[in-house]
Design a protein around this motif. Structure first.
Motif, PDB file in Angstrom:
ATOM      1  N   MET A 282       0.856  -1.175   0.000  1.00  0.00           N
ATOM      2  CA  MET A 282       0.000   0.000   0.000  1.00  0.00           C
ATOM      3  C   MET A 282       0.901   1.238   0.000  1.00  0.00           C
ATOM      4  O   MET A 282       1.890   1.293   0.702  1.00  0.00           O
ATOM      5  N   SER A 283       0.542   2.214  -0.766  1.00  0.00           N
ATOM      6  CA  SER A 283       1.326   3.437  -0.851  1.00  0.00           C
ATOM      7  C   SER A 283       0.645   4.520  -0.032  1.00  0.00           C
ATOM      8  O   SER A 283      -0.526   4.830  -0.244  1.00  0.00           O
ATOM      9  N   GLU A 284       1.378   5.080   0.908  1.00  0.00           N
ATOM     10  CA  GLU A 284       0.822   6.136   1.758  1.00  0.00           C
ATOM     11  C   GLU A 284       1.785   7.306   1.796  1.00  0.00           C
ATOM     12  O   GLU A 284       2.997   7.129   1.713  1.00  0.00           O
ATOM     13  N   THR A 285       1.239   8.493   1.919  1.00  0.00           N
ATOM     14  CA  THR A 285       2.051   9.687   2.040  1.00  0.00           C
ATOM     15  C   THR A 285       1.493  10.539   3.157  1.00  0.00           C
ATOM     16  O   THR A 285       0.289  10.793   3.207  1.00  0.00           O
ATOM     17  N   LEU A 286       2.363  10.964   4.062  1.00  0.00           N
ATOM     18  CA  LEU A 286       1.972  11.906   5.106  1.00  0.00           C
ATOM     19  C   LEU A 286       2.446  13.277   4.664  1.00  0.00           C
ATOM     20  O   LEU A 286       3.634  13.494   4.427  1.00  0.00           O
ATOM     21  N   PHE A 287       1.505  14.196   4.534  1.00  0.00           N
ATOM     22  CA  PHE A 287       1.835  15.537   4.091  1.00  0.00           C
ATOM     23  C   PHE A 287       2.091  16.422   5.306  1.00  0.00           C
ATOM     24  O   PHE A 287       1.345  16.394   6.275  1.00  0.00           O
ATOM     25  N   SER A 288       3.136  17.226   5.223  1.00  0.00           N
ATOM     26  CA  SER A 288       3.484  18.101   6.341  1.00  0.00           C
ATOM     27  C   SER A 288       2.718  19.419   6.321  1.00  0.00           C
ATOM     28  O   SER A 288       2.628  20.097   7.333  1.00  0.00           O
ATOM     29  N   SER A 289       2.170  19.768   5.155  1.00  0.00           N
ATOM     30  CA  SER A 289       1.409  21.012   5.034  1.00  0.00           C
ATOM     31  C   SER A 289       0.513  20.929   3.804  1.00  0.00           C
ATOM     32  O   SER A 289       0.646  20.020   2.978  1.00  0.00           O
ATOM     33  N   LEU A 290      -0.368  21.889   3.697  1.00  0.00           N
ATOM     34  CA  LEU A 290      -1.247  21.954   2.528  1.00  0.00           C
ATOM     35  C   LEU A 290      -0.428  22.193   1.262  1.00  0.00           C
ATOM     36  O   LEU A 290      -0.695  21.603   0.218  1.00  0.00           O
ATOM     37  N   ASN A 291       0.596  23.040   1.350  1.00  0.00           N
ATOM     38  CA  ASN A 291       1.445  23.283   0.184  1.00  0.00           C
ATOM     39  C   ASN A 291       2.187  22.020  -0.235  1.00  0.00           C
ATOM     40  O   ASN A 291       2.350  21.763  -1.432  1.00  0.00           O
ATOM     41  N   HIS A 292       2.634  21.225   0.729  1.00  0.00           N
ATOM     42  CA  HIS A 292       3.305  19.961   0.415  1.00  0.00           C
ATOM     43  C   HIS A 292       2.344  19.024  -0.316  1.00  0.00           C
ATOM     44  O   HIS A 292       2.695  18.386  -1.308  1.00  0.00           O
ATOM     45  N   ALA A 293       1.108  18.936   0.160  1.00  0.00           N
ATOM     46  CA  ALA A 293       0.093  18.083  -0.475  1.00  0.00           C
ATOM     47  C   ALA A 293      -0.198  18.563  -1.899  1.00  0.00           C
ATOM     48  O   ALA A 293      -0.252  17.760  -2.833  1.00  0.00           O
ATOM     49  N   ARG A 294      -0.361  19.861  -2.068  1.00  0.00           N
ATOM     50  CA  ARG A 294      -0.643  20.402  -3.409  1.00  0.00           C
ATOM     51  C   ARG A 294       0.500  20.122  -4.375  1.00  0.00           C
ATOM     52  O   ARG A 294       0.290  19.762  -5.525  1.00  0.00           O
ATOM     53  N   SER A 295       1.727  20.289  -3.892  1.00  0.00           N
ATOM     54  CA  SER A 295       2.895  20.054  -4.739  1.00  0.00           C
ATOM     55  C   SER A 295       2.997  18.589  -5.139  1.00  0.00           C
ATOM     56  O   SER A 295       3.222  18.256  -6.308  1.00  0.00           O
ATOM     57  N   ALA A 296       2.813  17.689  -4.175  1.00  0.00           N
ATOM     58  CA  ALA A 296       2.897  16.256  -4.461  1.00  0.00           C
ATOM     59  C   ALA A 296       1.790  15.817  -5.414  1.00  0.00           C
ATOM     60  O   ALA A 296       2.031  15.039  -6.346  1.00  0.00           O
ATOM     61  N   LEU A 297       0.589  16.308  -5.206  1.00  0.00           N
ATOM     62  CA  LEU A 297      -0.532  15.935  -6.069  1.00  0.00           C
ATOM     63  C   LEU A 297      -0.366  16.512  -7.471  1.00  0.00           C
ATOM     64  O   LEU A 297      -0.711  15.861  -8.462  1.00  0.00           O
ATOM     65  N   SER A 298       0.171  17.698  -7.572  1.00  0.00           N
ATOM     66  CA  SER A 298       0.432  18.286  -8.887  1.00  0.00           C
ATOM     67  C   SER A 298       1.453  17.457  -9.661  1.00  0.00           C
ATOM     68  O   SER A 298       1.278  17.197 -10.858  1.00  0.00           O
ATOM     69  N   SER A 299       2.504  17.021  -8.981  1.00  0.00           N
ATOM     70  CA  SER A 299       3.515  16.172  -9.624  1.00  0.00           C
ATOM     71  C   SER A 299       2.914  14.845 -10.068  1.00  0.00           C
ATOM     72  O   SER A 299       3.175  14.364 -11.172  1.00  0.00           O
ATOM     73  N   TRP A 300       2.093  14.243  -9.200  1.00  0.00           N
ATOM     74  CA  TRP A 300       1.469  12.961  -9.536  1.00  0.00           C
ATOM     75  C   TRP A 300       0.539  13.126 -10.737  1.00  0.00           C
ATOM     76  O   TRP A 300       0.550  12.322 -11.667  1.00  0.00           O
ATOM     77  N   ARG A 301      -0.269  14.194 -10.748  1.00  0.00           N
ATOM     78  CA  ARG A 301      -1.215  14.422 -11.840  1.00  0.00           C
ATOM     79  C   ARG A 301      -0.475  14.620 -13.165  1.00  0.00           C
ATOM     80  O   ARG A 301      -0.880  14.089 -14.202  1.00  0.00           O
ATOM     81  N   CYS A 302       0.620  15.349 -13.134  1.00  0.00           N
ATOM     82  CA  CYS A 302       1.417  15.572 -14.349  1.00  0.00           C
ATOM     83  C   CYS A 302       1.972  14.247 -14.864  1.00  0.00           C
ATOM     84  O   CYS A 302       1.879  13.938 -16.052  1.00  0.00           O
ATOM     85  N   CYS A 303       2.530  13.447 -13.969  1.00  0.00           N
ATOM     86  CA  CYS A 303       3.072  12.145 -14.353  1.00  0.00           C
ATOM     87  C   CYS A 303       1.965  11.249 -14.911  1.00  0.00           C
ATOM     88  O   CYS A 303       2.122  10.609 -15.947  1.00  0.00           O
ATOM     89  N   TYR A 304       0.830  11.210 -14.237  1.00  0.00           N
ATOM     90  CA  TYR A 304      -0.283  10.347 -14.626  1.00  0.00           C
ATOM     91  C   TYR A 304      -0.832  10.713 -15.998  1.00  0.00           C
ATOM     92  O   TYR A 304      -1.126   9.855 -16.812  1.00  0.00           O
ATOM     93  N   ASN A 305      -0.976  12.004 -16.268  1.00  0.00           N
ATOM     94  CA  ASN A 305      -1.608  12.440 -17.514  1.00  0.00           C
ATOM     95  C   ASN A 305      -0.658  12.602 -18.697  1.00  0.00           C
ATOM     96  O   ASN A 305      -1.094  12.512 -19.843  1.00  0.00           O
ATOM     97  N   TYR A 306       0.628  12.839 -18.442  1.00  0.00           N
ATOM     98  CA  TYR A 306       1.534  13.163 -19.540  1.00  0.00           C
ATOM     99  C   TYR A 306       2.675  12.175 -19.745  1.00  0.00           C
ATOM    100  O   TYR A 306       3.330  12.222 -20.781  1.00  0.00           O
ATOM    101  N   HIS A 307       2.941  11.301 -18.777  1.00  0.00           N
ATOM    102  CA  HIS A 307       4.121  10.440 -18.895  1.00  0.00           C
ATOM    103  C   HIS A 307       3.831   8.945 -18.775  1.00  0.00           C
ATOM    104  O   HIS A 307       4.735   8.149 -18.979  1.00  0.00           O
ATOM    105  N   ARG A 308       2.610   8.553 -18.440  1.00  0.00           N
ATOM    106  CA  ARG A 308       2.307   7.135 -18.246  1.00  0.00           C
ATOM    107  C   ARG A 308       1.285   6.653 -19.268  1.00  0.00           C
ATOM    108  O   ARG A 308       0.089   6.923 -19.144  1.00  0.00           O
ATOM    109  N   PRO A 309       1.733   5.933 -20.318  1.00  0.00           N
ATOM    110  CA  PRO A 309       0.778   5.427 -21.319  1.00  0.00           C
ATOM    111  C   PRO A 309      -0.131   4.357 -20.716  1.00  0.00           C
ATOM    112  O   PRO A 309       0.239   3.673 -19.762  1.00  0.00           O
TER     113      PRO A 309
END
Length: 87
Positions: free
Chosen positions: A1-28
């Motif tokens: 299971m993959s879990e992430t503990l975010f230290s702040s709202l900005n950390h969560a936004r940054s991590a989710l933005s990176s994941w969304r970019c990878c998911y939509n633009y780099h993973r066929p």
């Protein structure tokens, strides 16, 4: 299971933005003919998208207009209920 503990709202936004970019633009995806979602979106019929857009707003016009906001409050609702119970 993959879990992430975010230290702040900005950390969560940054991590989710990176994941969304990878998911939509780099993973066929096999379900999309081994295209990324962004590449697949470019193959969708663009005429259909244009039909759904309105000139002024993205949402369709409402079927009915809203009542006057000044008369819509809890007191007027209670008064209406009380008057209808007296009849």
């Amino acid at each position: 299971m993959s879990e992430t503990l975010f230290s702040s709202l900005n950390h969560a936004r940054s991590a989710l933005s990176s994941w969304r970019c990878c998911y939509n633009y780099h993973r066929p995806r096999s379900g999309l003919g081994w295209l990324t979602p962004a590449e697949f979106a470019q193959t969708v019929n663009p005429r259909r998208v244009a039909v759904l857009r309105s000139r002024n707003v993205s949402a369709p016009q409402p079927a009915a207009t809203a009542a006057d906001a000044a008369t819509q409050n809890r007191w007027s609702e209670l008064k209406t209920l009380w008057l209808s119970s007296q009849a």
